[in-house]
Design a protein around this motif. Structure first.
Motif, PDB file in Angstrom:
ATOM      1  N   GLY B 175     -31.733 -37.354   0.660  1.00  0.00           N
ATOM      2  CA  GLY B 175     -31.466 -38.767   0.409  1.00  0.00           C
ATOM      3  C   GLY B 175     -32.008 -39.607   1.534  1.00  0.00           C
ATOM      4  O   GLY B 175     -32.848 -39.159   2.319  1.00  0.00           O
ATOM      5  N   ALA B 176     -31.521 -40.837   1.615  1.00  0.00           N
ATOM      6  CA  ALA B 176     -32.033 -41.737   2.648  1.00  0.00           C
ATOM      7  C   ALA B 176     -31.057 -42.879   2.882  1.00  0.00           C
ATOM      8  O   ALA B 176     -30.176 -43.156   2.063  1.00  0.00           O
ATOM      9  N   ASN B 177     -31.239 -43.485   4.007  1.00  0.00           N
ATOM     10  CA  ASN B 177     -30.440 -44.647   4.404  1.00  0.00           C
ATOM     11  C   ASN B 177     -31.355 -45.729   4.938  1.00  0.00           C
ATOM     12  O   ASN B 177     -32.456 -45.439   5.411  1.00  0.00           O
ATOM     13  N   LEU B 178     -30.859 -46.943   4.929  1.00  0.00           N
ATOM     14  CA  LEU B 178     -31.535 -48.030   5.629  1.00  0.00           C
ATOM     15  C   LEU B 178     -30.829 -48.213   6.962  1.00  0.00           C
ATOM     16  O   LEU B 178     -29.602 -48.253   7.026  1.00  0.00           O
ATOM     17  N   THR B 179     -31.581 -48.276   8.040  1.00  0.00           N
ATOM     18  CA  THR B 179     -30.947 -48.405   9.350  1.00  0.00           C
ATOM     19  C   THR B 179     -31.835 -49.265  10.250  1.00  0.00           C
ATOM     20  O   THR B 179     -32.799 -49.862   9.802  1.00  0.00           O
ATOM     21  N   TYR B 180     -31.458 -49.319  11.504  1.00  0.00           N
ATOM     22  CA  TYR B 180     -32.267 -50.052  12.492  1.00  0.00           C
ATOM     23  C   TYR B 180     -32.509 -49.150  13.695  1.00  0.00           C
ATOM     24  O   TYR B 180     -31.593 -48.497  14.184  1.00  0.00           O
ATOM     25  N   ILE B 181     -33.736 -49.111  14.113  1.00  0.00           N
ATOM     26  CA  ILE B 181     -34.097 -48.385  15.340  1.00  0.00           C
ATOM     27  C   ILE B 181     -34.838 -49.370  16.232  1.00  0.00           C
ATOM     28  O   ILE B 181     -35.826 -49.978  15.808  1.00  0.00           O
TER      29      ILE B 181
END
Lengths: 190, 260
Positions: B175-181
């Protein structure tokens, strides 16, 4: 969000503002992480994030509160921060009794306890991170309640109640150490 | 003012947070109430004690050196009036030294910023991977199908990327997620290699960055760059398996245009 390269002037301005605060940031970082390497990593990452986001800093606002807020947010998303939030309560226990329920020790005992820095430091080490950090911001960094509210992202009313709770907890811890030391003295062989 | 002062007022008093009107009322009360006066004194002493004990951890000189660049000013040597040639030589040497110093300082500053960026990226990626491992919240999209995961990011990210169609043995997309790096929006692709979970953080690549590998807290970190992307893979799986997945991911980016 686009990467905004920091100009040389901005980097110099940042250094001028941030470097004098490095010892304070490190002190708070150490209290939160309790490890030298973790504290150094936390301050280093805070500097990096602050430098990168320096273009968004409003010069007329409070730089100290701004960078301490970055430090705290960085801590909360770090490994040690995540571990701490899983093991200690994040929110204040509003129903916990305050000063009124404290059975004060004798004034003499309190004087002895407060004059012993090691004893006070040991007592502070027993406090949960959210109470230690507010003591550090209020008493060590001498921030105003308004600035603390900015750093911790909480209302001023919560700052006031948390300051009261932190000092109550510190008194309790000191009282415990005083009583233990007195008991120890009584048990000493004559 | 009736009764005794509450702790919040005592704290505000010693923290210098009372308005002039409040301060006048409190002082009036303290003048008549020995109990509150003693409590205020005690609270003030507690504040002082906490301030002294709380200021107990100082950074090492080496650490401060890493944060700061110390400029060393070399004193100019005195010269006699008759040694004009020496004056010119010294002036030329100083000019040359200044150029070298400025260039060195610039390079050092850039290197320090790059080093900070590198370690911050590794630290943040590992932190986020650990947070994903500990999270009880399901990811934003749960699927083993690349054609389900990739479209999920449409409208969520300012860039696009490919997912590898074929994966190394025992590797599964979860699966996948939206995040911030690094304050940038990022895709967090979740894979599993045998029983080891892998996070691949994908961001837009806005500056040239050399690929790197690193180890932190028992996790292996491998970065890769494609045309417009930077990706960082994090896992505790063995580095060979992680490298194989990273290689497939990078090769998938070379097929143009991005697969649908």
């Amino acid at each position: 969000m686009q990467w905004k390269p920091t100009t040389r002037d901005a980097a110099r301005d940042f250094e001028t503002l941030a470097l004098p605060l490095a010892p304070s940031l490190y002190n708070v970082a150490f209290w939160l992480t309790r490890q030298q390497t973790d504290a150094e990593d936390l301050v280093q990452e805070t500097f990096f994030k602050a430098l990168r986001g320096f273009s968004s800093f409003q010069p007329e606002t409070n730089f100290k509160a701004w960078i301490f807020r970055i430090l705290r947010n960085t801590y909360l998303t770090s490994r040690t921060g995540l571990a701490a939030t899983r093991t200690v309560p994040l929110a204040d226990h509003e129903d916990a009794p305050l000063d009124a329920a404290i059975d004060w020790d004798t004034p003499e005992g309190r004087m002895i306890g407060l004059s012993n820095q090691a004893q006070v430091r040991s007592a502070m080490e027993t406090l949960p991170p959210h109470l230690v950090e507010i003591l550090l911001l209020c008493d060590v960094e001498e921030m105003k309640y308004k600035e603390i509210a900015l750093v911790l992202d909480i209302p001023i009313g919560t700052v006031m109640s948390r300051v009261a709770r932190a000092r109550t907890a510190l008194r309790r811890a000191l009282l415990g150490t005083n009583m233990n030391s007195k008991a120890g003295r009584r048990e000493e062989p004559k | 003012m009736s009764g005794h002062l509450p702790p919040s007022v005592l704290n505000a008093l010693i923290d210098n947070e009372l308005s002039p009107a409040e301060l006048a009322r409190v002082n009036e009360h303290l003048a008549q109430c020995p109990s509150c006066t003693a409590a205020a004194l005690s609270t003030s002493m507690l504040k002082q004690a906490a301030a002294q004990a709380g200021r107990s951890h100082a950074p090492s000189a080496q650490f401060m050196d890493r944060l700061a660049h110390h400029s060393h000013r070399t004193p100019v040597a005195a010269t006699t009036p008759r040694q004009h040639w020496l004056n010119w030589a010294i002036a030329a040497a100083l000019a040359l030294a200044s150029v070298v110093y400025i260039a060195t300082r610039h390079i050092t500053r850039q290197h320090t910023i790059a080093s900070l960026a590198h370690s911050a990226l590794v630290s943040e990626a590992v932190d986020q991977h650990i947070a994903a491992l500990a999270s009880t919240v399901p990811p934003g999209v749960i699927s083993t199908d690349q054609h389900t995961v990739k479209p999920w990011f449409q409208g969520k990210l300012p860039f696009s990327f490919n997912l590898p169609g074929t994966l190394p043995p025992a590797t599964v997309l979860e699966g996948a997620n939206l995040t911030y790096i690094g304050n940038q929006p990022a895709a967090e692709l979740l894979y599993r290699i045998h029983k080891h979970r892998v996070s691949i953080f994908v961001t837009a690549n806005n500056e040239a960055a050399a690929p790197f590998t690193a180890d932190l807290a028992g996790f292996h970190v491998q970065s890769l760059t494609a045309d417009h992307l930077q990706a960082v893979a994090v896992s505790d799986v063995n580095p060979t398996d992680l490298a194989a997945l990273a290689r497939d991911f990078q090769q998938a980016q070379q097929s143009s245009p991005p697969e649908h």
